[in-house]
Motif scaffolding. Sequence first.
Motif, short mmCIF file in Angstrom:
data_model
loop_
_atom_site.label_atom_id
_atom_site.label_comp_id
_atom_site.label_asym_id
_atom_site.label_seq_id
_atom_site.Cartn_x
_atom_site.Cartn_y
_atom_site.Cartn_z
N LEU A 32 73.52 -4.41 0.37
CA LEU A 32 74.26 -5.30 -0.51
C LEU A 32 75.52 -5.75 0.22
CD1 LEU A 32 73.85 -3.06 -3.66
CD2 LEU A 32 72.44 -5.02 -3.01
N GLU A 34 77.31 -9.73 0.92
CA GLU A 34 78.08 -10.74 0.20
C GLU A 34 77.65 -10.76 -1.26
OE1 GLU A 34 76.38 -15.04 0.62
OE2 GLU A 34 76.20 -14.08 2.58
N PRO A 35 78.55 -11.13 -2.16
CA PRO A 35 78.20 -11.14 -3.59
C PRO A 35 76.97 -12.00 -3.87
CG PRO A 35 80.56 -11.46 -3.28
CD PRO A 35 79.93 -11.51 -1.91
N GLY A 36 76.05 -11.44 -4.65
CA GLY A 36 74.85 -12.16 -5.05
C GLY A 36 73.74 -12.16 -4.03
N ALA A 37 73.92 -11.46 -2.90
CA ALA A 37 72.90 -11.47 -1.84
C ALA A 37 72.59 -10.04 -1.39
CB ALA A 37 73.38 -12.29 -0.65
N VAL A 66 67.66 -8.34 -9.08
CA VAL A 66 68.00 -9.59 -9.78
C VAL A 66 68.32 -9.35 -11.26
CG1 VAL A 66 66.70 -11.02 -8.17
CG2 VAL A 66 65.65 -10.35 -10.32
N GLY A 70 72.68 -8.33 -10.33
CA GLY A 70 73.24 -9.67 -10.18
C GLY A 70 72.94 -10.36 -8.86
N ILE A 71 71.82 -10.01 -8.24
CA ILE A 71 71.45 -10.60 -6.95
C ILE A 71 70.67 -11.89 -7.19
CG2 ILE A 71 70.12 -10.22 -4.83
CD1 ILE A 71 72.66 -8.48 -5.07
N ASP A 72 71.04 -12.94 -6.46
CA ASP A 72 70.37 -14.24 -6.56
C ASP A 72 69.48 -14.52 -5.37
OD1 ASP A 72 71.77 -15.06 -8.95
OD2 ASP A 72 73.54 -15.35 -7.69
N PHE A 73 69.73 -13.86 -4.23
CA PHE A 73 69.06 -14.17 -2.97
C PHE A 73 68.81 -12.88 -2.21
CE2 PHE A 73 69.51 -14.83 1.61
CZ PHE A 73 68.57 -15.81 1.85
N ARG A 120 66.11 -15.41 -7.03
CA ARG A 120 66.09 -14.88 -8.39
C ARG A 120 64.96 -15.52 -9.20
NH1 ARG A 120 69.17 -12.71 -12.39
NH2 ARG A 120 70.93 -12.34 -11.02
#
Length: 132
Positions: A32, A34-37, A66, A70-73, A120
């Motif tokens: 984990l 960067e934020p969201g990745a 996801v 809160g992961i998008d990628f 996501r």
Amino acid sequence: AYIGGWEDGSRAEFVAEDAATAAPLGRVGLRLGEPGAAEVGYWVDPRARQRGVATAAVRAACRWAVTRAGIDFIEWRCEADNVASRRVAEKAGFLIEAKLRQRRVCDGVRVDEWIGSLLRDDVVADPSSGPG
């Protein structure tokens, strides 16, 4: 063996176990950054290979990422000759995007690397990824 990272939020590590015996079959980790990745990595005991263990475990970890983290990628990478890892990634829903020339150092030698991604929306839209 213990793999750190949960405490500081830098990694999420999961063990795949046999449902009947609870014997460990493999591991899936998410770096984990960067934020969201996140970046996914996995390993399965040779005795558990070709049974869908890796694919199911990767799908479950990505679904957790996801829906709960809160992961998008999610990115996947491996040496360009690791066909088994690529098959797992593709079955888990990753889109193989490119072959990167001499991007990875393996045993002191530069080798080509495959890279893929999972978004996501790919995970949420996949009914085979199971419950969150």
